[in-house]
Enzyme design. Structure first.
Site, mmCIF file in Angstrom:
data_model
loop_
_atom_site.group_PDB
_atom_site.id
_atom_site.type_symbol
_atom_site.label_atom_id
_atom_site.label_comp_id
_atom_site.label_asym_id
_atom_site.label_seq_id
_atom_site.Cartn_x
_atom_site.Cartn_y
_atom_site.Cartn_z
ATOM 1 N N CYS A 2 23.292 43.731 45.977
ATOM 2 C CA CYS A 2 22.272 43.656 46.462
ATOM 3 C C CYS A 2 21.458 42.284 45.840
ATOM 4 O O CYS A 2 21.382 42.493 45.336
ATOM 5 C CB CYS A 2 21.537 44.724 46.774
ATOM 6 S SG CYS A 2 22.840 46.131 47.568
ATOM 7 N N ARG A 27 26.423 36.519 45.173
ATOM 8 C CA ARG A 27 26.379 37.841 45.132
ATOM 9 C C ARG A 27 27.209 38.373 45.813
ATOM 10 O O ARG A 27 27.769 39.930 45.250
ATOM 11 C CB ARG A 27 25.057 38.250 44.596
ATOM 12 C CG ARG A 27 23.940 37.729 43.888
ATOM 13 C CD ARG A 27 22.847 38.099 43.785
ATOM 14 N NE ARG A 27 22.255 39.287 43.595
ATOM 15 C CZ ARG A 27 21.908 39.431 42.583
ATOM 16 N NH1 ARG A 27 21.040 38.897 41.402
ATOM 17 N NH2 ARG A 27 20.982 40.896 42.387
ATOM 18 N N TRP A 74 24.779 44.611 49.909
ATOM 19 C CA TRP A 74 26.304 44.905 49.522
ATOM 20 C C TRP A 74 26.517 46.750 49.853
ATOM 21 O O TRP A 74 26.435 47.253 48.568
ATOM 22 C CB TRP A 74 26.902 44.998 48.119
ATOM 23 C CG TRP A 74 28.444 44.298 48.161
ATOM 24 C CD1 TRP A 74 28.904 43.878 48.838
ATOM 25 C CD2 TRP A 74 28.625 45.165 46.434
ATOM 26 N NE1 TRP A 74 30.142 43.962 47.649
ATOM 27 C CE2 TRP A 74 30.391 45.331 47.248
ATOM 28 C CE3 TRP A 74 28.955 46.047 46.314
ATOM 29 C CZ2 TRP A 74 31.358 45.986 45.753
ATOM 30 C CZ3 TRP A 74 30.008 47.302 45.677
ATOM 31 C CH2 TRP A 74 30.836 46.252 45.246
ATOM 32 N N ASN A 100 18.456 48.237 45.470
ATOM 33 C CA ASN A 100 19.581 47.292 44.926
ATOM 34 C C ASN A 100 19.897 49.203 43.928
ATOM 35 O O ASN A 100 19.074 49.351 42.751
ATOM 36 C CB ASN A 100 19.956 46.118 43.388
ATOM 37 C CG ASN A 100 20.759 46.154 43.467
ATOM 38 O OD1 ASN A 100 21.444 46.449 43.253
ATOM 39 N ND2 ASN A 100 20.447 44.760 42.009
ATOM 40 N N GLY A 101 20.844 49.394 43.866
ATOM 41 C CA GLY A 101 21.313 50.500 42.972
ATOM 42 C C GLY A 101 21.979 51.516 43.248
ATOM 43 O O GLY A 101 22.062 51.399 44.332
ATOM 44 N N GLU A 483 44.078 35.984 32.654
ATOM 45 C CA GLU A 483 43.145 36.143 34.082
ATOM 46 C C GLU A 483 43.233 35.167 34.606
ATOM 47 O O GLU A 483 43.105 34.556 35.618
ATOM 48 C CB GLU A 483 42.041 35.038 32.711
ATOM 49 C CG GLU A 483 40.518 34.458 33.287
ATOM 50 C CD GLU A 483 40.313 35.000 33.948
ATOM 51 O OE1 GLU A 483 38.810 34.320 34.589
ATOM 52 O OE2 GLU A 483 40.079 35.799 33.871
ATOM 53 N N LYS A 487 42.972 35.476 39.237
ATOM 54 C CA LYS A 487 42.006 35.016 39.786
ATOM 55 C C LYS A 487 42.673 34.746 41.232
ATOM 56 O O LYS A 487 41.964 34.597 41.801
ATOM 57 C CB LYS A 487 42.020 33.915 38.913
ATOM 58 C CG LYS A 487 40.175 32.429 37.860
ATOM 59 C CD LYS A 487 38.682 33.339 38.583
ATOM 60 C CE LYS A 487 38.241 33.815 37.444
ATOM 61 N NZ LYS A 487 38.043 34.882 36.958
ATOM 62 N N GLU A 490 41.418 37.305 42.885
ATOM 63 C CA GLU A 490 40.226 37.778 43.525
ATOM 64 C C GLU A 490 40.118 37.172 44.636
ATOM 65 O O GLU A 490 39.114 37.187 45.541
ATOM 66 C CB GLU A 490 39.563 37.371 42.486
ATOM 67 C CG GLU A 490 39.619 38.741 41.264
ATOM 68 C CD GLU A 490 38.471 37.861 40.026
ATOM 69 O OE1 GLU A 490 37.142 38.444 40.005
ATOM 70 O OE2 GLU A 490 38.078 36.736 39.685
ATOM 71 N N HIS A 506 60.775 44.709 29.725
ATOM 72 C CA HIS A 506 60.898 45.955 29.760
ATOM 73 C C HIS A 506 59.921 46.733 30.912
ATOM 74 O O HIS A 506 59.007 47.457 31.149
ATOM 75 C CB HIS A 506 59.543 46.820 28.899
ATOM 76 C CG HIS A 506 60.070 46.590 27.205
ATOM 77 N ND1 HIS A 506 60.348 47.020 26.463
ATOM 78 C CD2 HIS A 506 59.791 45.258 26.091
ATOM 79 C CE1 HIS A 506 61.244 46.350 25.687
ATOM 80 N NE2 HIS A 506 60.590 44.970 25.693
ATOM 81 N N LYS A 609 28.983 39.676 42.676
ATOM 82 C CA LYS A 609 28.800 38.864 41.137
ATOM 83 C C LYS A 609 28.827 38.914 40.277
ATOM 84 O O LYS A 609 29.402 38.818 39.147
ATOM 85 C CB LYS A 609 27.799 38.080 41.654
ATOM 86 C CG LYS A 609 27.699 36.971 40.076
ATOM 87 C CD LYS A 609 28.974 35.694 40.036
ATOM 88 C CE LYS A 609 28.926 34.676 39.058
ATOM 89 N NZ LYS A 609 30.084 34.413 38.612
#
Length: 614
Positions: A2, A27, A74, A100-101, A483, A487, A490, A506, A609
């Site tokens: 948030c 964010r 958020w 926020n939290g 990575e 990406k 995401e 495997h 973020k």
């Protein structure tokens, strides 16, 4: 995470709040709102969705005030609706809070308050704070009511509150998520991140854990939750506000990909000498004799930073000779980890506020480990709690999917590895000088790698409709495969998996067919032949191959069928720095595929973020 902004000063309040919220959009959020006080009355405007909808609501019903606060939410508790959007009020409508939290015991508190006659309007945990403060409000001011209200609250929270009955005052509280105070000239701001205040001031105070700021037109008072004064440091933020703008690029992510030559150069600048063959880390602040006694290093991180840690393991073990483990910050403390005074804990976090990584750091420190933070944000919680810091100096990263912060973390890890080897006496000045010379050429190599952008756009046009991808790498490049897959997941919402190539047989090989492209990393050196073999095995099963190879590996072209496959070449780098160069085309691939698919590149769905709650 948030976003929070509050303002007291001489400027029109609504434009300041909206500008701050706009600078916090990166964010991630799903609703937004503002609250303002004028002539002793509070007015709020809220909306679900993007900030443009809030601006439309304000245009339809204009609002102004003497001071106020704003929020982008958020969703954690409660759906992303206008009803659940912040700010939230108490029963009287005279107290407003943004948050926020997470309030962990909010259900118990809500039942208690309801039994006392309080009426709740939303599904959120945040609303209990407004009612708790309402219950405690007296003649001694909003800040005292907040202190009393928080005595029964458990969880992680950054709060800003105002009351129509205590005019020209904002009260900010930090217990977990970041809160900072912008110290302007005859104006003060409170925010959850630096970009929100840079248009007004570069002087900020970061609240510490369990600290409170009481903000009025005459100044700011800093105390703890018991009301005792605390000493604070005002820090000067050197970021230019223009750095937080797109500068002509279509998206922040693309801008930040192309900023990587500059970002890695800034991370090296002033820290390495070709003349003396030495590395200097002035902010490390862990005594050399302590570093010489280290017999084990544990790297703790989450997401992209965890992938950086995997690369760092190769760097540190090779250059310092100390064994390294890499662990998830979110898992570390749940198994009673073995830590001694000879353990060095290295936490990697772009924001310095990642909740899981901070908790892991505290676990290690509590057991006696020395600690170092690799971080991009000056004054963040990780940098304050670790014994020492290696700042990445990448500048503000706005896109949710990390790019330049990742490559800067790899450079910082390389510098840390060199420094450890230097202090422990296992690297001669000549060896360090050679490594520093490699670092000095890295920005140019990244610039050359970025020239593949046009070719990547053409490849993206061919590949964007696939639903599954497999990424393969070996040795120090296998974390880059992880990575690259992350990406793509995401920002394009395509299912992708990254694997060490030796693990392909495997299990993952069963998935390979003509509908699953295989992205293969082919650096030079001893792993090239192994990777070539893996590539042939994928092709034998109908897999379409996208190979990323160093220019020195000319035979890579013989492995590719130009009618079905694709080959991207990048400049040849030294083995320890090859991951930094080879990740560039993978970042561009994810970006251009996502753009082709019409995705929100800078603010992908369901992501934030900085993850400041578990």
């Amino acid at each position: 995470m948030c976003g929070i902004i509050g303002y007291i000063g001489n400027k029109p309040v609504v434009p300041v709040l909206l500008d701050g919220l706009r600078r916090l959009e990166y964010r991630g959020y799903d609703s937004a709102g503002v609250a303002l006080v004028k002539d002793g009355e509070i007015e709020t405007r809220r909306s679900a969705g993007k900030l443009a909808r809030l601006e439309e609501a304000i245009a339809d019903q204009p609002v102004e005030g003497e001071f106020g606060l704003g929020h982008t939410r958020w969703a954690t508790h409660g759906r992303p609706t206008e009803e659940n959007a912040h700010p939230h009020r108490d029963c009287s409508g005279r107290i407003v809070v943004v948050h926020n939290g997470i309030i962990e015991n909010y259900l118990d508190l809500k039942r208690e308050l309801e039994s006392e006659g309080h009426r709740f309007e939303t599904e959120t945990d945040t609303e209990v704070i407004a009612h708790l403060v309402e219950r405690e409000m007296g003649d001694d001011g909003l800040e005292q009511a907040v202190r009393r209200a928080l005595r029964g609250v458990t969880g992680l929270f950054g709060l800003v509150l105002l009351s129509a009955d205590d005019p020209q005052k904002l009260v900010a509280v930090r217990q977990g998520p970041p809160i900072l105070i912008g110290m302007g000239e005859r104006e003060y701001l409170v925010a959850s991140d630096v970009p929100a205040v840079l248009s007004h001031t570069r002087d900020v105070v970061f609240l510490g854990e369990g600290e409170m700021a009481t903000i009025t037109p005459s100044g700011v008072t800093f105390t703890d939750f018991d009301g005792e004064a605390v000493d604070v440091d005002t820090q000067r933020i050197t970021w230019d506000p223009v750095m937080a703008e797109k500068a002509g690029y279509k998206h922040f992510m693309l801008k930040e990909i192309f900023e990587q030559p500059w970002a890695v150069q800034e991370t090296v600048l002033g820290r390495a000498s070709l003349d003396s063959g030495r590395v200097f880390l002035g902010e490390l602040e862990v005594p050399d004799d302590r570093l010489r006694s280290i017999d084990r290093i544990v790297i703790l991180a989450c997401g992209t930073s965890w992938h950086a840690g995997l690369v760092g393991k190769f760097m540190i073990e090779q250059l310092s000779g100390v064994p390294v483990e890499v662990d998830y910050g979110s898992e570390y403390r749940y198994r009673d980890p073995i830590v001694t005074s000879n353990t060095l804990t290295v936490v990697i976090t772009q924001s310095g506020e990642t909740a899981d990584t901070l908790a892991a750091l505290r676990e290690a420190k509590g057991k006696g480990a020395a600690s170092v933070a690799i971080c991009n944000v000056v004054g963040s919680m990780a940098t304050r709690e670790a014994d020492g810091t290696v700042y990445t100096h990448a500048g503000p990263e706005i896109g949710v999917a990390s790019t330049k912060a990742f490559t800067s973390q790899l450079v910082a890890l390389h510098l840390l590895a060199l420094y450890l080897g230097q202090v422990r006496g296992v690297l001669s000045p000549d060896v360090v000088r050679g490594q520093v010379d490699d670092l000095s050429h890295l920005p140019r190599l990244i610039e050359q790698a970025l020239r593949c952008d046009e070719a990547i756009q053409e490849i993206a046009q061919r590949f964007y409709a696939y639903r599954d991808f497999l990424y393969l790498g070996r040795g120090i490049t296998y974390p880059i495969a992880l990575e690259g897959a992350l990406k793509l997941k995401e920002i394009s919402y395509i299912h992708a998996e990254g694997y060490p190539a030796g693990e392909m047989k495997h299990g993952p090989i069963a998935l390979i067919d003509e509908q699953m492209p295989v992205v293969a990393l082919l650096p030079g050196g001893p792993v090239f032949e192994k990777m070539a073999s893996n590539l042939q095995q994928a092709k034998a099963r109908g897999g379409v191959v996208l190979a990323v190879a160093e220019e020195s590996q000319q035979e890579a072209g013989t492995l590719i069928d130009s009618d079905h496959d694709a080959l991207i070449t990048v400049p040849t780098a030294s083995p320890l720095l090859a991951p930094i160069v080879m990740v560039v085309p993978l970042q561009l691939l994810a970006y251009h595929v996502a753009v082709r698919r019409g995705c929100d590149v800078d603010q992908p769905r369901n992501l934030a973020k900085s993850v400041t709650v578990e």
